[in-house]
Design an enzyme around this catalytic site. Sequence first.
Site, PDB file in Angstrom:
ATOM      1  N   LYS A  86       0.812  -1.197   0.000  1.00 46.51           N
ATOM      2  CA  LYS A  86       0.000   0.000   0.000  1.00 46.51           C
ATOM      3  C   LYS A  86       0.857   1.263   0.000  1.00 46.51           C
ATOM      4  O   LYS A  86       0.374   2.350  -0.259  1.00 46.51           O
ATOM      5  CB  LYS A  86      -0.875   0.028   1.276  1.00 46.51           C
ATOM      6  N   GLY A  87       2.118   1.119   0.350  1.00 47.90           N
ATOM      7  CA  GLY A  87       2.984   2.274   0.609  1.00 47.90           C
ATOM      8  C   GLY A  87       3.091   3.286  -0.514  1.00 47.90           C
ATOM      9  O   GLY A  87       3.186   4.480  -0.284  1.00 47.90           O
ATOM     10  N   ASP A 144       7.352   3.287  -2.600  1.00 49.63           N
ATOM     11  CA  ASP A 144       7.592   4.424  -1.707  1.00 49.63           C
ATOM     12  C   ASP A 144       9.065   4.586  -1.371  1.00 49.63           C
ATOM     13  O   ASP A 144       9.618   5.676  -1.440  1.00 49.63           O
ATOM     14  CB  ASP A 144       6.746   4.281  -0.423  1.00 49.63           C
ATOM     15  N   LYS A 190      17.262   4.733   0.735  1.00 52.09           N
ATOM     16  CA  LYS A 190      18.120   4.866   1.920  1.00 52.09           C
ATOM     17  C   LYS A 190      19.578   4.780   1.497  1.00 52.09           C
ATOM     18  O   LYS A 190      19.958   3.925   0.690  1.00 52.09           O
ATOM     19  CB  LYS A 190      17.785   3.778   2.939  1.00 52.09           C
ATOM     20  N   ASP A 239      14.940   0.210   0.314  1.00 48.22           N
ATOM     21  CA  ASP A 239      15.696  -0.049   1.544  1.00 48.22           C
ATOM     22  C   ASP A 239      16.718  -1.164   1.280  1.00 48.22           C
ATOM     23  O   ASP A 239      17.813  -0.896   0.823  1.00 48.22           O
ATOM     24  CB  ASP A 239      14.696  -0.396   2.655  1.00 48.22           C
ATOM     25  N   ARG A 257       0.052   6.819   7.316  1.00 45.10           N
ATOM     26  CA  ARG A 257       0.131   6.893   5.852  1.00 45.10           C
ATOM     27  C   ARG A 257      -0.428   8.206   5.323  1.00 45.10           C
ATOM     28  O   ARG A 257      -0.080   8.644   4.239  1.00 45.10           O
ATOM     29  CB  ARG A 257      -0.661   5.741   5.212  1.00 45.10           C
TER      30      ARG A 257
HETATM   31  P1  5GP Z   1      13.104  -3.303   0.695  1.00 43.46           P
HETATM   32  O1  5GP Z   1      12.544  -4.546   0.100  1.00 43.46           O
HETATM   33  O2  5GP Z   1      13.811  -2.390  -0.252  1.00 43.46           O
HETATM   34  O3  5GP Z   1      13.941  -3.604   1.909  1.00 43.46           O
HETATM   35  O4  5GP Z   1      11.932  -2.546   1.365  1.00 43.46           O
HETATM   36  C1  5GP Z   1      11.025  -1.879   0.680  1.00 43.46           C
HETATM   37  C2  5GP Z   1       9.744  -1.831   1.467  1.00 43.46           C
HETATM   38  O5  5GP Z   1       9.948  -1.842   2.880  1.00 43.46           O
HETATM   39  C3  5GP Z   1       9.056  -0.549   1.170  1.00 43.46           C
HETATM   40  O6  5GP Z   1       8.147  -0.750   0.124  1.00 43.46           O
HETATM   41  C4  5GP Z   1       8.361  -0.221   2.463  1.00 43.46           C
HETATM   42  O7  5GP Z   1       7.099  -0.827   2.465  1.00 43.46           O
HETATM   43  C5  5GP Z   1       9.187  -0.863   3.533  1.00 43.46           C
HETATM   44  N1  5GP Z   1      10.096   0.101   4.170  1.00 43.46           N
HETATM   45  C6  5GP Z   1      11.436   0.202   4.011  1.00 43.46           C
HETATM   46  N2  5GP Z   1      11.954   1.202   4.736  1.00 43.46           N
HETATM   47  C7  5GP Z   1      10.911   1.769   5.377  1.00 43.46           C
HETATM   48  C8  5GP Z   1      10.806   2.887   6.279  1.00 43.46           C
HETATM   49  O8  5GP Z   1      11.761   3.587   6.644  1.00 43.46           O
HETATM   50  N3  5GP Z   1       9.552   3.175   6.710  1.00 43.46           N
HETATM   51  C9  5GP Z   1       8.454   2.461   6.343  1.00 43.46           C
HETATM   52  N4  5GP Z   1       7.295   2.830   6.839  1.00 43.46           N
HETATM   53  N5  5GP Z   1       8.520   1.406   5.496  1.00 43.46           N
HETATM   54  C10 5GP Z   1       9.741   1.076   5.016  1.00 43.46           C
HETATM   55 MG    MG Z   2       6.188  -1.378   0.518  1.00 45.49          MG
END
Ligand code: 5GP
Ligand code: MG
Length: 176
Positions: A41-42, A98, A129, A101, A163
């Site tokens: 949903k982000g 969104d 990040k 990470d 959100r």
């Molecule tokens: P990744 O797979 O790149 O580690 O993470 C991506 C997903 O993790 C993003 O779509 C988001 O939903 C969540 N996420 C990563 N970092 C953050 C953060 O700092 N805050 C929030 N609320 N969600 C995050």
């Molecule tokens: Mg996400």
Amino acid sequence: MHEGVEKILVSEEVVQHRIDGLAKEILVKGEDNIMIVVLLKGALVFAADLFRRMPVMLDLECLNVSSYHGGMESSGVVKFLDTTMPNFDGKRVIVVDDIYDTGLTMKSVCDKIQNSGALSVESCVLLAKDKKHDVDYEPDYVGFTIGDEFVVGYGLDYQGKYRNLPYIGVLSEDAI
Ligand code: 5GP
Ligand code: MG
């Protein structure tokens, strides 16, 4: 400022201005066959502002994926929650999320779409990040690079909340 928010990292005004730029960056590379794929949903809020700044014929699809499961750290596993996939044939797919990470979500989604008949697959994130990512992949369009901290607002949640903040913020200790 909203309850539980300690500081505003990126203001509403700055977010909105940067999205103008991102929309232009995407369209300058071509205007044809675009399909926006929103990761729910982000990315809902960001994507809605982004594609409304793209005055071309485009398709919109959403994918329900989850890796954080409401907490503050990646579980390391990307779950595809949809039972069916859209038809990506011949599309220039732009996957919108969104935040970037560990990179696991974007890499898994892009690989899956590329293997499903898309013409091409690009990725667009509002935030990335500044850290060493777990995967060998970089998003094509990045709104802002931020430090390695947990953020909420503008679509991003903590336990399903926050959100609806119009800016990107950091939570106070007592909200966690
Ligand atoms: P990744 O797979 O790149 O580690 O993470 C991506 C997903 O993790 C993003 O779509 C988001 O939903 C969540 N996420 C990563 N970092 C953050 C953060 O700092 N805050 C929030 N609320 N969600 C995050
Ligand atoms: Mg996400």
